[in-house]
Design a protein around this motif. Structure first.
Motif, PDB file in Angstrom:
ATOM      1  N   LYS A 195       2.507   7.165   9.906  1.00  0.00           N
ATOM      2  CA  LYS A 195       1.223   7.712   9.468  1.00  0.00           C
ATOM      3  C   LYS A 195       1.221   7.969   7.965  1.00  0.00           C
ATOM      4  O   LYS A 195       0.238   7.705   7.285  1.00  0.00           O
ATOM      5  N   ASN A 196       2.340   8.464   7.431  1.00  0.00           N
ATOM      6  CA  ASN A 196       2.413   8.764   5.996  1.00  0.00           C
ATOM      7  C   ASN A 196       2.381   7.514   5.124  1.00  0.00           C
ATOM      8  O   ASN A 196       1.961   7.583   3.978  1.00  0.00           O
ATOM      9  N   VAL A 197       2.828   6.387   5.647  1.00  0.00           N
ATOM     10  CA  VAL A 197       2.784   5.153   4.853  1.00  0.00           C
ATOM     11  C   VAL A 197       1.565   4.302   5.209  1.00  0.00           C
ATOM     12  O   VAL A 197       1.455   3.169   4.779  1.00  0.00           O
ATOM     13  N   GLN A 198       0.634   4.868   5.954  1.00  0.00           N
ATOM     14  CA  GLN A 198      -0.569   4.153   6.386  1.00  0.00           C
ATOM     15  C   GLN A 198      -1.358   3.586   5.213  1.00  0.00           C
ATOM     16  O   GLN A 198      -1.869   2.480   5.278  1.00  0.00           O
ATOM     17  N   ASN A 199      -1.454   4.330   4.126  1.00  0.00           N
ATOM     18  CA  ASN A 199      -2.281   3.905   2.993  1.00  0.00           C
ATOM     19  C   ASN A 199      -1.521   3.105   1.944  1.00  0.00           C
ATOM     20  O   ASN A 199      -2.006   2.910   0.842  1.00  0.00           O
ATOM     21  N   THR A 200      -0.330   2.630   2.257  1.00  0.00           N
ATOM     22  CA  THR A 200       0.458   1.868   1.284  1.00  0.00           C
ATOM     23  C   THR A 200       0.258   0.371   1.419  1.00  0.00           C
ATOM     24  O   THR A 200       0.854  -0.395   0.671  1.00  0.00           O
ATOM     25  N   ASN A 201      -0.553  -0.048   2.370  1.00  0.00           N
ATOM     26  CA  ASN A 201      -0.814  -1.468   2.624  1.00  0.00           C
ATOM     27  C   ASN A 201       0.422  -2.240   3.067  1.00  0.00           C
ATOM     28  O   ASN A 201       0.494  -3.445   2.868  1.00  0.00           O
ATOM     29  N   LEU A 202       1.407  -1.552   3.636  1.00  0.00           N
ATOM     30  CA  LEU A 202       2.552  -2.259   4.215  1.00  0.00           C
ATOM     31  C   LEU A 202       2.115  -2.871   5.543  1.00  0.00           C
ATOM     32  O   LEU A 202       1.419  -2.228   6.327  1.00  0.00           O
ATOM     33  N   THR A 203       2.549  -4.079   5.800  1.00  0.00           N
ATOM     34  CA  THR A 203       2.255  -4.694   7.096  1.00  0.00           C
ATOM     35  C   THR A 203       3.130  -4.055   8.158  1.00  0.00           C
ATOM     36  O   THR A 203       4.155  -3.423   7.857  1.00  0.00           O
ATOM     37  N   SER A 204       2.760  -4.243   9.413  1.00  0.00           N
ATOM     38  CA  SER A 204       3.578  -3.733  10.513  1.00  0.00           C
ATOM     39  C   SER A 204       4.967  -4.369  10.473  1.00  0.00           C
ATOM     40  O   SER A 204       5.974  -3.735  10.774  1.00  0.00           O
ATOM     41  N   ARG A 205       5.025  -5.633  10.098  1.00  0.00           N
ATOM     42  CA  ARG A 205       6.310  -6.337   9.988  1.00  0.00           C
ATOM     43  C   ARG A 205       7.212  -5.648   8.962  1.00  0.00           C
ATOM     44  O   ARG A 205       8.391  -5.434   9.186  1.00  0.00           O
ATOM     45  N   ARG A 206       6.622  -5.281   7.814  1.00  0.00           N
ATOM     46  CA  ARG A 206       7.399  -4.615   6.761  1.00  0.00           C
ATOM     47  C   ARG A 206       7.830  -3.225   7.214  1.00  0.00           C
ATOM     48  O   ARG A 206       8.934  -2.778   6.923  1.00  0.00           O
ATOM     49  N   ARG A 207       6.969  -2.535   7.939  1.00  0.00           N
ATOM     50  CA  ARG A 207       7.340  -1.215   8.464  1.00  0.00           C
ATOM     51  C   ARG A 207       8.496  -1.338   9.448  1.00  0.00           C
ATOM     52  O   ARG A 207       9.398  -0.507   9.472  1.00  0.00           O
ATOM     53  N   THR A 219       8.719  -2.018  19.373  1.00  0.00           N
ATOM     54  CA  THR A 219       8.467  -3.344  18.805  1.00  0.00           C
ATOM     55  C   THR A 219       7.496  -3.262  17.625  1.00  0.00           C
ATOM     56  O   THR A 219       6.846  -2.238  17.405  1.00  0.00           O
ATOM     57  N   THR A 220       7.402  -4.357  16.904  1.00  0.00           N
ATOM     58  CA  THR A 220       6.432  -4.449  15.812  1.00  0.00           C
ATOM     59  C   THR A 220       5.016  -4.264  16.360  1.00  0.00           C
ATOM     60  O   THR A 220       4.161  -3.640  15.731  1.00  0.00           O
ATOM     61  N   LYS A 221       4.774  -4.784  17.549  1.00  0.00           N
ATOM     62  CA  LYS A 221       3.457  -4.639  18.182  1.00  0.00           C
ATOM     63  C   LYS A 221       3.134  -3.160  18.422  1.00  0.00           C
ATOM     64  O   LYS A 221       1.980  -2.741  18.284  1.00  0.00           O
ATOM     65  N   SER A 222       4.137  -2.357  18.759  1.00  0.00           N
ATOM     66  CA  SER A 222       3.920  -0.916  18.948  1.00  0.00           C
ATOM     67  C   SER A 222       3.440  -0.275  17.654  1.00  0.00           C
ATOM     68  O   SER A 222       2.550   0.579  17.662  1.00  0.00           O
ATOM     69  N   ILE A 223       4.022  -0.700  16.526  1.00  0.00           N
ATOM     70  CA  ILE A 223       3.602  -0.173  15.224  1.00  0.00           C
ATOM     71  C   ILE A 223       2.162  -0.597  14.941  1.00  0.00           C
ATOM     72  O   ILE A 223       1.342   0.208  14.516  1.00  0.00           O
ATOM     73  N   THR A 224       1.863  -1.863  15.191  1.00  0.00           N
ATOM     74  CA  THR A 224       0.500  -2.371  14.973  1.00  0.00           C
ATOM     75  C   THR A 224      -0.507  -1.573  15.797  1.00  0.00           C
ATOM     76  O   THR A 224      -1.553  -1.159  15.295  1.00  0.00           O
ATOM     77  N   ASN A 225      -0.197  -1.358  17.076  1.00  0.00           N
ATOM     78  CA  ASN A 225      -1.102  -0.612  17.957  1.00  0.00           C
ATOM     79  C   ASN A 225      -1.283   0.827  17.487  1.00  0.00           C
ATOM     80  O   ASN A 225      -2.403   1.361  17.490  1.00  0.00           O
ATOM     81  N   TYR A 226      -0.198   1.463  17.077  1.00  0.00           N
ATOM     82  CA  TYR A 226      -0.296   2.846  16.607  1.00  0.00           C
ATOM     83  C   TYR A 226      -1.141   2.924  15.339  1.00  0.00           C
ATOM     84  O   TYR A 226      -1.992   3.805  15.199  1.00  0.00           O
TER      85      TYR A 226
END
Length: 171
Positions: free
Chosen positions: A60-72, A89-96
């Motif tokens: 949530k804190n890096v939400q506004n940094t424009n990092l992709t889910s892959r990079r996260r 998974t990366t998909k879990s990050i994308t969904n969140y």
């Protein structure tokens, strides 16, 4: 790719809340299939899916940094030592991240639109807007037109204009 074969496994545990305490009322431990022994595969089990609360806080804190889910996921892989050890998974990050975006914009978008329309009305007395809401007070339709457009239509059409917003929808 491996084929999934249903086994109709009857292993289960049934619990019931009695007098404020959980009580096991049925338990069958025997499985008719091999169990997963690699902890790196647990994240694909529905019961093990989800991002831990403290890591949701990070995402949530890096939400506004424009990092992709892959990079996260790459960052979390560094924390865990390997992507295989990350318990989601990366998909879990994308969904969140998608749920965060919905929460952030739920009320703000329409407030901004209405504020913009009010500003336009102050600048242009012929500016007109109308919102139609459903029974849950969600916006269904928005219509707006500025003064110059209203005057142009009045000169060209005199009485009314009809818009066919279904044009080419059944192509």
């Amino acid at each position: 790719m491996e084929t999934i074969i249903p086994t109709n496994c009857e292993a289960k545990m049934v619990v019931k809340l009695k007098d404020g305490r959980w009580e096991v009322i049925a338990f069958i431990a025997e499985h008719n299939h091999a169990l997963i022994h690699k902890s790196s595969l647990n994240k694909y089990l529905r019961s093990h899916q989800g991002i831990p609360a403290e890591e949701k806080y990070f995402v949530k804190n890096v939400q506004n940094t424009n990092l992709t889910s892959r990079r996260r996921m790459d960052i979390m892989s560094e924390f865990y030592g390997s992507e295989l050890l990350v318990p989601y998974t990366t998909k879990s990050i994308t969904n969140y991240c998608a749920t965060l975006t919905v929460e952030e914009t739920r009320d703000g978008d329409m407030t901004e639109v209405i504020n913009h329309f009010v500003e336009q009305k102050e600048k242009d007395s012929d500016f007109y807007f109308r919102l139609e809401c459903d029974e849950e007070d969600r916006v269904k339709n928005i219509f707006w037109v500025d003064g110059p457009a209203r005057r142009a239509y009045a000169e060209a059409y005199h009485d009314y204009v009809s818009f066919d917003n279904t044009y080419l929808t059944n192509k």
